[in-house]
Design an enzyme around this catalytic site. Structure first.
Site, short mmCIF file in Angstrom:
data_model
loop_
_atom_site.label_atom_id
_atom_site.label_comp_id
_atom_site.label_asym_id
_atom_site.label_seq_id
_atom_site.Cartn_x
_atom_site.Cartn_y
_atom_site.Cartn_z
NE ARG A 11 -3.79 1.80 2.81
CZ ARG A 11 -5.05 1.72 2.40
NH1 ARG A 11 -5.46 0.64 1.76
NH2 ARG A 11 -5.91 2.68 2.65
CG HIS A 44 -7.94 0.77 -3.77
ND1 HIS A 44 -7.31 -0.42 -3.45
CD2 HIS A 44 -8.56 1.19 -2.64
CE1 HIS A 44 -7.54 -0.70 -2.18
NE2 HIS A 44 -8.29 0.25 -1.66
CD GLN A 56 -12.95 -1.05 -1.92
OE1 GLN A 56 -12.22 -1.03 -0.94
NE2 GLN A 56 -14.18 -1.52 -1.88
CG ASP A 78 -13.06 7.09 -1.69
OD1 ASP A 78 -13.19 6.82 -0.48
OD2 ASP A 78 -12.02 6.85 -2.33
CB CYS A 133 -13.85 1.90 -0.84
SG CYS A 133 -13.02 3.50 -0.76
NE ARG A 185 -10.49 -4.53 -0.36
CZ ARG A 185 -9.69 -3.57 0.10
NH1 ARG A 185 -10.20 -2.47 0.63
NH2 ARG A 185 -8.37 -3.69 0.03
#
Length: 313
Positions: free
Chosen positions: A113, A140, A143, A231, A270, A298
């Protein structure tokens, strides 16, 4: 034992690196992983994943990515090593190429990450084990595997559907764009012009013939949509939070905006979410919200990604 094969590793850096059949296969694998439960049958994982090691490196704090990958690897029969950036020599300037070569001798895969996408691409260039993008400033993809799963659980096959994005044209939006092109669904993005999606990603989608529409009006984007996604307005590393909040105010997802979507439309986020900012409490905690299924997925998405990277055909 760490992987010793000279075969080209299966990196999971961007959905745009995959073909449509491969992306479809990973999403279907994620559905199968969820159905199988905590101990997936041998048919869903390669023998090589038993006792394999996943190194996880975090330049940014993480809740869902860290825990879901850790639990996923354990449920597949492997183990994990979790490191922060300060735990490695990367924080002291060690060349990425050296880190990639050393970790390739110790582990079977690495998930990162990171702040900058080029960190992933440089590691992948020099690694002989799979490199997985757990989040970067550009995209991402992990996700979106979970999001595609969640959509299909609620609304059926995503092909031909309409997904609306309201807010910052950020890394998550970029991976939605990749997915829309590959799986043939319509994506409408409503963003303030100052926060439009990455130009290269949009150019890629246009060249590929994707059904991508960009507007600065959230009402236009959401009208008749099967799914509404947003988001957080201020992500880790973003500068000038007050200005961003001012720009993104008109893109907040509230009951009035959701009413412009289809009656049975779902809402996704998310997480982490900030009620009263990008989404109202009545929406995220309401009947149309599937954010908790999305968060659970996830885990199943990570299992599918790991299995694919480590050898499932």
């Amino acid at each position: 034992m760490p992987a010793t094969s000279k075969a080209t590793p299966r990196h999971f850096i961007d959905l745009a690196d995959l073909d449509a059949a491969t992306l479809r296969r990973i999403v279907d694998m994620a559905h199968a992983m969820k159905k199988a439960g905590k101990r997936p049958p041998a048919a869903l994982k390669p023998a090589a994943i038993e006792d394999s090691i996943l190194v996880m490196i975090f330049e940014k704090p993480s809740t869902r990515t860290r825990v879901s990958f850790d639990v996923a690897m354990r449920q597949l029969g492997g183990q994990t090593i979790g490191l922060n950036n300060t735990d490695t020599q990367l924080g002291r300037g060690e060349p990425l190429s050296d880190t990639a070569k050393v970790l390739s001798r110790y582990a079977d895969a690495m998930m990162l990450r990171v702040n900058e996408h080029k960190t992933l691409t440089e590691l992948a260039e020099h690694a002989s084990i799979p490199v997985i993008n757990g989040l970067s400033d550009l995209s991402h993809p992990c996700q979106i595997i979970a999001d595609l799963m969640t959509f299909e659980e609620s609304r059926g096959a995503i092909k031909g559907a309409t997904v609306a994005w309201a807010g910052d044209g950020n890394n998550v939006a970029a991976s939605w764009i990749h997915a829309a092109v590959l799986l043939d669904f319509k994506l409408r993005l409503a963003c303030p012009p100052q926060l439009n999606p990455n130009r290269n990603v949009m150019a890629w989608a246009q060249k590929a013939g994707g059904k991508i529409e960009l507007t600065d009006d959230a009402n236009v984007a959401v009208k008749g949509a099967d799914c509404v996604v947003t988001d957080t307005w201020v992500s880790m590393g973003d500068q000038d939070a007050p200005k961003r909040k001012q720009l993104l105010g008109p893109y907040a997802v509230d009951d009035a905006l959701m009413k412009r979507a289809k009656n049975d439309a779902i809402f996704m986020h998310c997480l982490p979410a900030y009620r009263g900012h990008e989404v109202s409490a009545s929406v995220i905690d309401g009947a149309q919200s599937v954010v908790w299924d999305e968060a659970e997925n996830r885990l199943h998405a990570q299992k599918a990604i790991l299995a694919w990277c480590l050898g499932v055909n």
